[in-house]
Write a protein that holds these residues in place. Structure first.
Motif, PDB file in Angstrom:
ATOM      1  N   GLY A 172       0.808  -1.212   0.000  1.00 54.16           N
ATOM      2  CA  GLY A 172       0.000   0.000   0.000  1.00 54.16           C
ATOM      3  C   GLY A 172       0.840   1.260   0.000  1.00 54.16           C
ATOM      4  N   ALA A 173       1.899   1.270   0.808  1.00 52.51           N
ATOM      5  CA  ALA A 173       2.775   2.447   0.875  1.00 52.51           C
ATOM      6  C   ALA A 173       3.509   2.660  -0.440  1.00 52.51           C
ATOM      7  N   PHE A 174       3.888   1.559  -1.092  1.00 52.40           N
ATOM      8  CA  PHE A 174       4.601   1.636  -2.373  1.00 52.40           C
ATOM      9  C   PHE A 174       3.705   2.262  -3.448  1.00 52.40           C
ATOM     10  N   ALA A 175       2.413   1.882  -3.427  1.00 52.87           N
ATOM     11  CA  ALA A 175       1.465   2.472  -4.371  1.00 52.87           C
ATOM     12  C   ALA A 175       1.268   3.958  -4.072  1.00 52.87           C
ATOM     13  N   GLN A 176       1.151   4.329  -2.778  1.00 51.13           N
ATOM     14  CA  GLN A 176       0.984   5.726  -2.397  1.00 51.13           C
ATOM     15  C   GLN A 176       2.188   6.567  -2.790  1.00 51.13           C
ATOM     16  N   ALA A 177       3.354   5.925  -2.843  1.00 49.70           N
ATOM     17  CA  ALA A 177       4.596   6.639  -3.189  1.00 49.70           C
ATOM     18  C   ALA A 177       4.858   6.639  -4.684  1.00 49.70           C
ATOM     19  N   ASP A 178       3.826   6.324  -5.481  1.00 49.29           N
ATOM     20  CA  ASP A 178       3.974   6.318  -6.945  1.00 49.29           C
ATOM     21  C   ASP A 178       5.084   5.382  -7.401  1.00 49.29           C
ATOM     22  N   MET A 179       5.182   4.202  -6.723  1.00 51.01           N
ATOM     23  CA  MET A 179       6.130   3.141  -7.081  1.00 51.01           C
ATOM     24  C   MET A 179       7.584   3.584  -6.915  1.00 51.01           C
ATOM     25  N   SER A 180       7.811   4.509  -6.014  1.00 51.34           N
ATOM     26  CA  SER A 180       9.183   4.965  -5.705  1.00 51.34           C
ATOM     27  C   SER A 180       9.638   4.301  -4.411  1.00 51.34           C
ATOM     28  N   VAL A 181      10.707   3.512  -4.491  1.00 51.70           N
ATOM     29  CA  VAL A 181      11.231   2.842  -3.311  1.00 51.70           C
ATOM     30  C   VAL A 181      11.688   3.862  -2.277  1.00 51.70           C
ATOM     31  N   THR A 182      12.345   4.926  -2.734  1.00 48.00           N
ATOM     32  CA  THR A 182      12.876   5.942  -1.821  1.00 48.00           C
ATOM     33  C   THR A 182      11.751   6.630  -1.054  1.00 48.00           C
ATOM     34  N   GLN A 183      10.725   7.079  -1.791  1.00 48.53           N
ATOM     35  CA  GLN A 183       9.604   7.755  -1.131  1.00 48.53           C
ATOM     36  C   GLN A 183       8.838   6.803  -0.210  1.00 48.53           C
ATOM     37  N   CYS A 184       8.709   5.560  -0.638  1.00 47.41           N
ATOM     38  CA  CYS A 184       8.011   4.568   0.192  1.00 47.41           C
ATOM     39  C   CYS A 184       8.766   4.351   1.497  1.00 47.41           C
ATOM     40  N   ALA A 185      10.075   4.220   1.406  1.00 41.67           N
ATOM     41  CA  ALA A 185      10.894   4.012   2.600  1.00 41.67           C
ATOM     42  C   ALA A 185      10.780   5.192   3.545  1.00 41.67           C
ATOM     43  N   ARG A 186      10.820   6.409   2.988  1.00 40.98           N
ATOM     44  CA  ARG A 186      10.748   7.612   3.824  1.00 40.98           C
ATOM     45  C   ARG A 186       9.382   7.702   4.518  1.00 40.98           C
ATOM     46  N   ALA A 187       8.312   7.457   3.777  1.00 40.08           N
ATOM     47  CA  ALA A 187       6.972   7.551   4.356  1.00 40.08           C
ATOM     48  C   ALA A 187       6.713   6.452   5.377  1.00 40.08           C
ATOM     49  N   SER A 188       7.334   5.284   5.190  1.00 39.32           N
ATOM     50  CA  SER A 188       7.103   4.141   6.081  1.00 39.32           C
ATOM     51  C   SER A 188       8.130   4.054   7.199  1.00 39.32           C
ATOM     52  N   HIS A 189       9.095   4.995   7.192  1.00 42.94           N
ATOM     53  CA  HIS A 189      10.174   4.984   8.186  1.00 42.94           C
ATOM     54  C   HIS A 189      10.952   3.664   8.140  1.00 42.94           C
ATOM     55  N   LEU A 190      11.259   3.225   6.915  1.00 39.31           N
ATOM     56  CA  LEU A 190      12.016   1.998   6.687  1.00 39.31           C
ATOM     57  C   LEU A 190      13.278   2.311   5.889  1.00 39.31           C
TER      58      LEU A 190
END
Length: 373
Positions: A311-329
């Motif tokens: 879900g976070a990956f989809a919210q981040a427009d398939m960006s690993v970097t943005q997904c990691a930042r938003a998920s604190h991973l």
């Protein structure tokens, strides 16, 4: 009694002053036409003065008239406390006029005060009883009409009966209508349905049930709609249809709301059809999905971290970097989870097709977690 006779001669003036004060202090009386309101106030004051002249409390005929008035005000939407307050205002204005009379009028006031209090106690009890019965009957009728209207809208029966029922409930074809479908999360499915019309203002045109789903049709501004949705979210999952006008538009919004409800979860309690129509449409027909999809939904259910990362990956427009930042991973953790998901399911969430199917499986898992047993 000269005191009363003088007041009867000034009855029109006293009535005008009383009506003005009632409509100023009790703004709900804007629902009552002025001429009708003035006539009833004048009759009320006249009956009070005639009773004073005969040194008696109100009689059966006076009480019967109070019953008729209470029923009328209930149909007009005047609450019982407002109605009784209006009677108090009338007595106060009448008392003010009597107490300012010159001469020996003051000697009579104690006796008149006793009669006024005796009458008011009887009138208040009578008003409350008659108003309650009329309100109960009106609400039962409105619930029946609401149920019939929503049943007709749900079956696309846009005939004369549908239009007549909608008009009875106050539906305005030129205004936009929004349907809300909601499902109680509690063991008592009626708990959310108890949201009364006073809490929802007068925006709820119709409220009824379609199976276990509750439906509300609303014609109001966004602020009132937001208040209703906020009240419902305390115990319900909610689907909101689009804003459309006319009978056909109300039916369309009704179906959209039911479809949107399929995508509501504990994490996303309010599902708006316009925002999630694609996912809602798929979930609304989930019984047609192949077993492979349902199997992967079970995998998503069993692996919450993977489901959350999808879900976070989809919210981040398939960006690993943005997904990691938003998920604190750490980005490597996101990459690992996406790879792990691919190994378990055979779907690569880093592709458009794979991500779309993965989101549906995760939504099925979320709904499985959120739905009442």
């Amino acid at each position: 009694m000269v005191l009363v006779d003088n007041a009867l001669q000034r009855l029109d003036l006293i009535s005008d002053e009383t009506v003005a004060r009632i409509r100023e202090d009790l703004t709900d009386f804007v629902l009552v036409p002025y001429d009708e309101h003035r006539n009833t106030v004048r009759d009320q004051l006249r009956r009070r003065l005639l009773a004073f002249r005969d040194r008696r409390a109100w009689g059966p005929v006076d009480i019967e008239q109070a019953v008729v008035l209470a029923q009328r005000r209930a149909r007009q939407g005047i609450s019982i406390d407002v109605l009784i307050s209006a009677y108090h205002v009338g007595d106060r204005e009448l008392w003010r006029n009597l107490s300012t009379e010159p001469g020996g009028a003051r000697a009579l006031l104690p006796d008149l005060a006793t009669l006024m209090l005796e009458s008011m106690q009887t009138v208040s009890t009578t008003l409350a009883s008659a108003h309650s019965k009329e309100t109960w009957a009106r609400d039962r009728m409105k619930l029946s009409v609401s149920q019939r209207l929503i049943d007709l809208l749900n079956t696309n029966a846009h005939d004369t009966e549908t239009a007549r029922l909608a008009e009875y409930l106050g539906f305005v074809p030129e205004l936009h209508c929004v349907a809300i479908a909601y499902l109680s999360e509690k063991d008592e499915p009626e708990s959310a349905e108890q949201l009364d019309l006073e809490r929802a203002g007068k925006a709820a045109i119709a409220r009824a049930g379609l199976g276990t789903t509750h439906i509300m049709l609303v014609q109001s501004d966004e602020k009132m709609l937001g208040r209703i949705v906020h009240a419902l979210t305390t115990s319900s999952l909610i689907g909101i249809g689009g804003s459309h006008s006319g009978i056909a538009g109300a039916a369309r919004s009704l179906k959209q709301a039911q479809i949107a409800l399929a995508a509501a979860t504990q994490q996303n309690k309010v599902s708006i059809f316009a925002d999630s129509w694609n996912l809602s449409c798929v979930l609304n027909t989930s019984e047609l999905l192949d077993d492979d999809v349902l199997r992967i939904a079970d995998l998503a259910h069993a692996h919450p971290p993977l489901r959350e990362t999808i879900g976070a990956f989809a919210q981040a427009d398939m960006s690993v970097t943005q997904c990691a930042r938003a998920s604190h991973l750490h980005p490597n953790t996101v990459i690992y989870r996406l790879a792990r998901w691919r190994d378990l399911t055979g779907w690569d969430a880093r592709t458009f097709s794979g991500l779309g199917k993965s989101l549906i499986a995760c939504a099925l898992a979320d709904r499985q977690l959120s739905r009442p047993s």
